[in-house]
Design a protein around this motif. Structure first.
Motif, short mmCIF file in Angstrom:
data_model
loop_
_atom_site.label_atom_id
_atom_site.label_comp_id
_atom_site.label_asym_id
_atom_site.label_seq_id
_atom_site.Cartn_x
_atom_site.Cartn_y
_atom_site.Cartn_z
N GLN A 7 0.85 -1.18 0.00
CA GLN A 7 0.00 0.00 0.00
C GLN A 7 0.89 1.24 0.00
N LEU A 8 0.54 2.19 -0.86
CA LEU A 8 1.33 3.42 -1.00
C LEU A 8 0.42 4.62 -0.80
N VAL A 9 0.86 5.56 0.02
CA VAL A 9 0.07 6.76 0.28
C VAL A 9 0.96 7.99 0.12
N SER A 54 6.00 13.04 -0.18
CA SER A 54 6.34 11.82 0.54
C SER A 54 5.42 10.70 0.08
N CYS A 55 5.94 9.49 0.13
CA CYS A 55 5.14 8.31 -0.19
C CYS A 55 5.45 7.26 0.87
N ALA A 56 4.47 6.99 1.70
CA ALA A 56 4.63 6.02 2.77
C ALA A 56 4.14 4.66 2.31
N LYS A 104 12.06 4.24 7.58
CA LYS A 104 10.73 4.85 7.71
C LYS A 104 9.77 4.39 6.63
N ASN A 105 10.21 3.47 5.77
CA ASN A 105 9.35 2.96 4.69
C ASN A 105 8.77 4.09 3.84
N THR A 106 9.62 5.05 3.53
CA THR A 106 9.15 6.24 2.83
C THR A 106 10.11 6.64 1.72
N TRP A 110 0.70 1.10 -7.04
CA TRP A 110 0.55 2.54 -7.22
C TRP A 110 -0.19 3.16 -6.04
N GLY A 111 0.19 4.40 -5.74
CA GLY A 111 -0.56 5.17 -4.77
C GLY A 111 -1.74 5.87 -5.45
#
Length: 124
Positions: free
Chosen positions: A3-5, A21-23, A76-78, A114-115
């Motif tokens: 999952q990407l946000v 940013s993309c977490a 931070k998985n980012t 994809w986010g």
């Protein structure tokens, strides 16, 4: 599943800066190559930047080279996209993507995850 946000989009004047940013969540982030893409109204989605799993290598579209910088923090998985000297033509929805094995970063259909995207608007 990954999952990407994305976050960090907004309205900025030409010449300004934004950091996106993309977490990521769901799988081991450091196993994935990450990319940033954008889609302007009425245009196809296009490659912006990509980064390898360790962050040692980065790749950029010619249109953003020297202005944008992609980086990642695996703790931070980012993944980040620092955007400087923004131009009105940078206005688009920006998406991050993840894939474990992709080599041709500009092959958009090849990216697995994809986010939802974040809007960036640059005013003149």
């Amino acid at each position: 599943q990954v999952q990407l946000v994305e976050s960090g989009g907004g309205l900025v004047q030409a010449g300004g800066s934004l950091r996106l940013s993309c977490a990521a969540s769901g799988r081991t982030f450091s196993n994935y190559r990450m990319g940033w893409f954008r889609q302007a109204p009425g245009k196809d989605r296009e490659f912006v930047a990509a980064i390898t799993r360790s962050g040692a290598n980065t790749y950029y579209a010619d249109s953003v080279k020297g202005r944008f910088n992609i980086s990642r923090d695996n703790a931070k998985n980012t993944v980040y996209l620092q955007m400087n000297s923004l131009k009105p033509e940078d206005t688009a929805v920006y998406y991050c993507a993840a894939d474990q094995t992709i080599m041709a970063f500009t092959n958009i259909p090849r990216w697995d995850y994809w986010g939802q995207g974040t809007q960036v608007t640059v005013s003149s």
